[in-house]
Design an enzyme around this catalytic site. Structure first.
Site, PDB file in Angstrom:
ATOM      1  CG  ASN A  48     -25.249   0.998   2.610  1.00  0.00           C
ATOM      2  OD1 ASN A  48     -24.149   0.514   2.850  1.00  0.00           O
ATOM      3  ND2 ASN A  48     -26.067   1.412   3.574  1.00  0.00           N
ATOM      4  CG  PHE A  89     -36.000   1.176   8.025  1.00  0.00           C
ATOM      5  CD1 PHE A  89     -35.452   1.952   9.023  1.00  0.00           C
ATOM      6  CD2 PHE A  89     -37.380   1.070   7.946  1.00  0.00           C
ATOM      7  CE1 PHE A  89     -36.257   2.586   9.951  1.00  0.00           C
ATOM      8  CE2 PHE A  89     -38.196   1.700   8.867  1.00  0.00           C
ATOM      9  CZ  PHE A  89     -37.633   2.461   9.877  1.00  0.00           C
ATOM     10  CD  GLU A  90     -29.117   2.877   4.440  1.00  0.00           C
ATOM     11  OE1 GLU A  90     -29.712   3.903   4.782  1.00  0.00           O
ATOM     12  OE2 GLU A  90     -27.922   2.844   4.162  1.00  0.00           O
ATOM     13  CG  LEU A  91     -31.997  -3.726   6.981  1.00  0.00           C
ATOM     14  CD1 LEU A  91     -31.366  -4.348   8.207  1.00  0.00           C
ATOM     15  CD2 LEU A  91     -32.872  -2.571   7.368  1.00  0.00           C
ATOM     16  CB  THR A 106     -29.711  -3.167   0.164  1.00  0.00           C
ATOM     17  OG1 THR A 106     -29.574  -3.540   1.533  1.00  0.00           O
ATOM     18  CG2 THR A 106     -29.122  -1.793  -0.048  1.00  0.00           C
TER      19      THR A 106
END
Lengths: 301, 246, 301, 246
Positions: free
Chosen positions: C106, D41-43, D73
């Site tokens: 990511n 939270f990576e989002l 992110t």
């Protein structure tokens, strides 16, 4: 969570030692925490490094007051009035003392702070190739982009000891909402080792959590929160008060001479106890600058 | 000067506006020949309609209210570096024949300047990265110099393909608009294209610090229309920006 | 300004050629433009490169439908249900065709898109050193940070041909408000050569301009705007509708076999004319997912 | 496993939570010994209070409503790379004795895998950059392998100072929690620290693909308190996440 709310005096006394590097005025022309700069002067902080893109006259005042050892900035002046006289005296005559300057552009300082926020050692860029700024700055490196073979300039990360940000509202833990231009504020806050928030108002956690996209920095990065209405005058704060253009022009005219500068500081900084006294001194002029703006259209989470 | 600057904005272009005169030039262009131009402000603002009132800085509240995007400096600079910005405006204390600008310091030693100027701001970035740079200057022999003391904002360097050689991806000054005339850049050097009503080639030669080149087609600059003058007067009725001999 | 509003069918037909690289699902689990993915399948687009962090099952559907030549992603699966069966079939058996994968994390995909948004050739990072991902990806380079002498990984910029983003509201010029998680949406939109906006509603310019901090991408970057309510089902859209968890689990169970996958696509994609028909087919189930959320506390500009 | 994972979160820590069991572990920790822990939270979400209802993904609307920060992110990953994140949770399909995790593919050829797994997501980043990594796995001989087919998320590599040698700035797995026991990492290798009630050292040896090292102080894992079990049941009443033998 324990509240992080302290007075402006305590915030400077506890969290800004002599010699600290401070990012300040990071939204460019608006939301400059002048109240904080003035408290640094009242507490006679010395040897500071100032970091920021434009700063308008906040940097000029700190330089003239002798608080500054180094400036890492893209522009030091008086945006609507012209040159910065105290900065000129320091650079041209060493008055009140010599300062070191690390020249930047707005993009290079933004990239240095973004690198700091990302935890990246540097960012590669094409800006400033051919400019004399890299040579004057001394911290950049030219390199070859290994993918294309083209020249790039590497801008090393800046991680300020302290980022001071002014916002419309924050909760007691430092979760802060800023609307209007962000400039390099978020990068500076995320890059900094410590963040001090000057909030026009302190609000309940529920207000912040009702709109988490509006948060410019989470409380987990924040060391202290100061409730300080009017902290940015003469710069504007969106939806709260307008820019006091005349104040900038008066400062420009008043500080042409060293004696004029000292008189100005005595009147507006050391001659007032704190920002509340400063606002009372402004009186009706301050009231005339306040505005309430137009409401943003509703969103629901 | 404002009227001429406005003419340099084409319809639909994305323009890094900057402050002072360029701001008024943007207003004039939007209200006349370039209704679809978009203004980008490096503190993080994008507008497609000019602000409702006279601005003293790009960060004044009225420039933010009604913007279509209010973001971060890095976002706008990213668009600029990507090549998404058609044109930018800047001015400076000094410019040379190749359009290199000095806004940093007068004097040979940066650390002990004769006159400390404010610095680049975003000027050097616009000069480095916009597709086209529009330079605006008061015309003065001390300002239009054979060479500048410090290149803050790179123009065409020493001319020719200098920009490509130093690694700049595009751009460079396309025009230099002064209080006396308009220069276009040919092979990276300024060539006088027109003189404003009331000025002349001789007067400009006198007031220019480099050996003047004059286009064979040199002519008098078109005077601003009444419509344009009316817009300028309406936007800056007290002449805060426009009455400074600019 | 001329309106950029087109139908979803026109947006795909005019703006997404075979072989295009498409960033999709950039907010991670929420706001995935499934309606767009389905229209790509209905129009039989081929040879696409899919770019995104997680995508949930949107990438799986496009892969299974044979639209995809390459995937540049951090994760291809079914977040709440497990593995992605169509992706497995493509990689393990070459069914319906072989695809190329560029493995990312990511953070590496976020950095690649941020580099694209900044116009930077690459970003240097410390992540993934020691991982097998750089070797598998093949586009990264190891280098030495010239400032510290330490190892860094250089992630080259990705500039998608098209970024497809789903938002709650946009105006006819494409100025778009997205609230809730942004993931890598803004970077993808700014990095892309063309941006297609799927808006739950089209609003007046004044709504957007009342809150410009909410704008994720300015209209100047946007090629086309589609009004498409419910474009993200079964993924959620903050303040509009919830995630349909069961739909993901049903897909997981239904698509274990190739025949099951084909039946699923026939039922939910090629068997419906458009997204409106899809929502009608969902019927009461769709209505039950809708919610109105809680209002964000007021701000004024 | 959830109860043990919750114990690994210390009060006031900033924790990259991830999905599935770590999410419930975060809820348990917040409601018991770590009320000031902050979840990242990576989002792009930061919360200091757990979501009001069971989450199936970190992007579910209830995980956003009431968050203190909802951003990008890259902002969260920046905090991680800077060293501002104390601990992170991840799981995987395979783990080796040095805590290296495979979530990419089973088989020797990445381009023709035997089993295609979903990939890294943010796992490799958390493993690379968090100060401390907490690994959670179902205990199975095919999952706890002598070596993994693909290192998605770097653990301690080949042990010793491997992380520093490859350029990782910090971190590595501190604990591996399985359905049978708890391993701690000593010089970059997993050592059995405790076995869960009902398990045993022998059973764990049997179910582990590497030559088991056992701490001299090995003991039975503390059973979760009634309070903790009640919180888990309340949060996931239908056992969507907790009933999968996890």
């Amino acid at each position: 969570m324990t509240s992080k709310v302290v007075s402006l005096r305590e915030a400077v006394a506890r969290h800004v030692p002599d010699g600290a590097s401070i990012a300040l005025g990071c939204a460019l022309e608006p939301a400059i925490p002048f109240a904080f700069a003035h408290e640094l002067i009242r507490q006679r902080r010395m040897g500071l490094e100032l970091i920021g893109p434009i700063s308008d006259i906040a940097f000029d005042q700190l330089i003239g007051a002798g608080c500054v050892a180094r400036v890492s900035a893209a522009w030091v002046g008086n945006v609507s009035a012209g040159l910065a006289h105290a900065y000129r005296r320091a650079m041209e005559q060493g008055v009140p003392r010599r300062i070191e300057v690390r020249d930047h552009s707005n993009f290079s300082i933004a990239q240095a702070l973004l690198a700091g926020a990302l935890g990246a050692p540097y960012l590669p860029t094409r800006t400033l190739l051919g400019s004399d700024i890299p040579r004057a700055n001394g911290t950049f490196r030219e390199a070859t982009d290994p993918f294309s073979g083209e020249r790039v300039l590497l801008i090393p990360a800046i991680t300020p000891d302290v980022a001071v940000i002014a916002v419309q509202r924050a909760d007691e833990d430092g979760n802060a909402h800023l609307w209007g231009p962000w400039g390099v504020t978020q990068e500076a806050a995320l890059a900094a080792k410590s963040v001090l928030v000057l909030a026009d108002e302190i609000v309940e956690r529920a207000v912040i959590a009702s709109d988490p996209n509006r948060t410019i920095v989470p409380g987990t990065k924040v060391t202290a929160v100061v409730r300080q209405p009017g902290a940015c005058h003469p710069s504007p704060l969106q939806g709260r008060y307008r820019r006091d253009h005349e104040f900038f022009h008066e400062y420009h005219n008043a500080t042409r001479s060293l004696a004029g500068f000292e008189a100005w500081i005595a009147e507006w900084v050391t001659g007032v106890a704190d920002r509340d006294a400063y606002l009372r001194k402004l009186g009706a002029r301050w009231e005339a600058l306040r505005e309430s703006g137009k409401p943003a259209f509703e969103v629901r989470f | 000067m404002v009227a001429q600057a406005a003419r340099e904005i084409r319809d639909g272009e994305r323009v890094f506006v900057g402050l002072r005169l360029p701001l008024i030039a943007f207003v004039v262009a939007k209200r006349t020949h370039a209704p679809n131009a978009v203004g980008l402000f490096e503190l993080g603002v994008v507008r497609d309609a000019p602000a409702a009132e006279l601005l003293y800085t790009m960060g004044d509240n009225p420039n933010v209210a009604g913007a279509v995007w209010c973001a971060r400096t890095i976002d706008l600079m990213g668009l600029l570096q990507r090549g998404d910005v058609d044109a930018g405006f800047i001015g400076g204390a000094e410019v040379d024949v190749h359009g290199n600008l000095n806004t940093t310091a007068i004097g040979s030693d940066r650390t002990h300047p004769t006159v400390q100027l404010p610095g680049s701001g975003g000027g050097a970035d616009i000069a480095s990265l916009a597709h086209r740079l529009i330079v605006i200057m008061p015309h003065d022999k001390r300002r239009l110099r054979a060479s500048v003391d410090f290149i803050t904002s790179p123009g065409h360097g020493t001319g020719g393909d200098w920009r490509a050689r130093v690694g700049l991806p595009r751009g460079g000054p396309s025009v230099l608009i002064t209080t006396l005339g308009v220069f276009r850049f040919v092979d990276g050097s300024a060539v006088l294209d027109s003189y404003h009503p009331g000025a002349s080639v001789d007067r400009i030669r006198e007031a220019t610090g480099w050996s003047l080149r004059v286009a064979p087609t040199v002519r008098e600059t078109d005077a601003p229309s009444e419509e344009v003058l009316a817009i300028i007067r309406q936007y800056d009725p007290h002449g805060f920006w426009t009455r400074r001999g600019e």
